[in-house]
Write a protein that holds these residues in place. Sequence first.
Motif: not given
Length: 116
Positions: A13, A9, A5
């Motif tokens: 992100g 990100r 994750r």
Amino acid sequence: MKPVRRRIRRHFGLTAKQVAVRSKRPWYFQTGAAFVFVGLGYAVAYWQYATGSESLRQTMLDNQALNTKVIQVERQLQIEQAAQSVLTKELRDVQDENIHLKEDLAFYKNMTNSKR
């Protein structure tokens, strides 16, 4: 799972690095474009020179025609000045002769009047 994750990100992100996409042309396209533009510049310059030299020729012909007219007018003025000086000299001579004749006439009138 957290590391995956975090990697997602980091790449997609809000904190992801901004990437600018630029299209890079090869050096031979840039060189070819430069040669084309330089050649186009030379062609335009030659066209301007060719049309300018034609108008220059026409201007030179007009200049020659005006110069011949100026020379003709100057010659005519010289002829008129020479004629004017000759006429002035002749007028002076005629006036001097007229004065001498009047003096002679006055002298002869006095001679004839004194004899009577």
